[in-house]
Design a protein around this motif. Structure first.
Motif, PDB file in Angstrom:
ATOM      1  N   HIS A  56       0.811  -1.213   0.000  1.00 50.22           N
ATOM      2  CA  HIS A  56       0.000   0.000   0.000  1.00 50.22           C
ATOM      3  C   HIS A  56       0.849   1.270   0.000  1.00 50.22           C
ATOM      4  O   HIS A  56       0.302   2.362  -0.060  1.00 50.22           O
ATOM      5  N   LEU A  72      -5.174   3.524   0.360  1.00 53.00           N
ATOM      6  CA  LEU A  72      -5.824   3.686   1.657  1.00 53.00           C
ATOM      7  C   LEU A  72      -6.015   5.169   1.958  1.00 53.00           C
ATOM      8  O   LEU A  72      -6.711   5.518   2.907  1.00 53.00           O
ATOM      9  N   PRO A  84     -12.286  -2.453   7.248  1.00 56.25           N
ATOM     10  CA  PRO A  84     -10.847  -2.734   7.277  1.00 56.25           C
ATOM     11  C   PRO A  84     -10.486  -3.876   8.224  1.00 56.25           C
ATOM     12  O   PRO A  84      -9.528  -4.615   7.968  1.00 56.25           O
TER      13      PRO A  84
END
Length: 137
Positions: A56, A72, A84
């Motif tokens: 990420h 994110l 999440p």
């Protein structure tokens, strides 16, 4: 010509001899993600840096390449804490499950993600929220 063939054969043999070691390293790395005892971190930011940022990214903006790693950053899907939590515990598609993390660790990393990267979701998730999201045994 003969020396080139000998050199090429030696290089190929060297590469092939590395395959078992590479396979063991890959297995060890994937097993590290599956067990909480490999991650002594309890802090959400430390957990993110150790586990999540590889896909990420450090800024939470995700990436594309061999796969798609969702952003994110400023992500409205993170508003409800259950989402999440579910993703970390169960995984989905290319994201592996991290069921080996403790409930407190999952809550910590989820709270970190929900309050950083342009996300302002300040209602904390708790370890009890994680417990209720895990599949029944």
């Amino acid at each position: 010509m003969r020396s080139r063939l000998t050199l090429a054969a030696a290089a190929a043999a060297l590469c092939l001899s590395c395959l078992p070691a590479m396979a063991q390293s890959t297995d060890a790395q994937s097993n590290a993600f599956a067990t909480a005892d490999r991650f002594s971190y309890q802090d959400g930011e430390a957990l993110y840096r150790a586990i999540c940022q590889g896909c990420h990214m450090p800024d939470g903006k995700g990436a594309e390449g061999a796969g798609i790693y969702p952003s994110l950053a400023s992500n409205p899907n993170l508003e409800a804490g259950d989402y999440p939590i579910y993703m970390v515990v169960n995984g989905r598609k290319a994201m592996p499950s991290f069921e080996g993390l403790s409930d407190a660790q999952v809550a910590a990393v989820v709270n970190f993600i929900r309050t950083h990267f342009g996300n302002g979701y300040t209602d904390p998730v708790t370890p009890e929220d994680v417990t209720s999201t895990r599949p029944a045994e």
